[in-house]
Design an enzyme around this catalytic site. Sequence first.
Site: not given
Ligand code: 4NP
Length: 146
Positions: A7, A13, A117
Amino acid sequence: MKILMICLGNICRSPLAEGIMQHQVKQQGLDWTVDSAGTGNWHVGEPPHYGSVNVARKFGVDISTQVCRQFSVDDFDDFDLLLVMDRSNLSNVLSLARNKQDAAKVRLLLNNQEVPDPYFDHTQFEPVYLMVEQGCKDIIKEHTSR
Ligand code: 4NP
């Protein structure tokens, strides 16, 4: 089978996808390797988001000891299947593919559907858990049924 779940941050995720797939693989007695990574580097070295840790625990899956890492081009060599959560992840990973063989390993975890997300909407952790759980079931079915 070696599977990498991918991800953006590798804290919401894909850690869930790693933990759920490892759980199902164990239940099925399969000898598969499952890992996860993020295309971004903001959270490298951190544990998964508490929202993911908590929802996984609720369903009997412990992801609390995972450590965030960034996706690297070497992962194309180390894994057979790279499963991404959304189309943005898909284009990020495909942009790093060195050849057609690399690109052919990459696909969405869910057929024609993105895993949303939950980072900016904490009501989404449980729906995301259930979507990922179904996606993992389908992947196992696809690769174990003849
Ligand atoms: P992930 O969610 O891709 O599902 O781990 C996110 C976690 C952190 C960030 C973006 C998406 N961020 O911008 O820090």
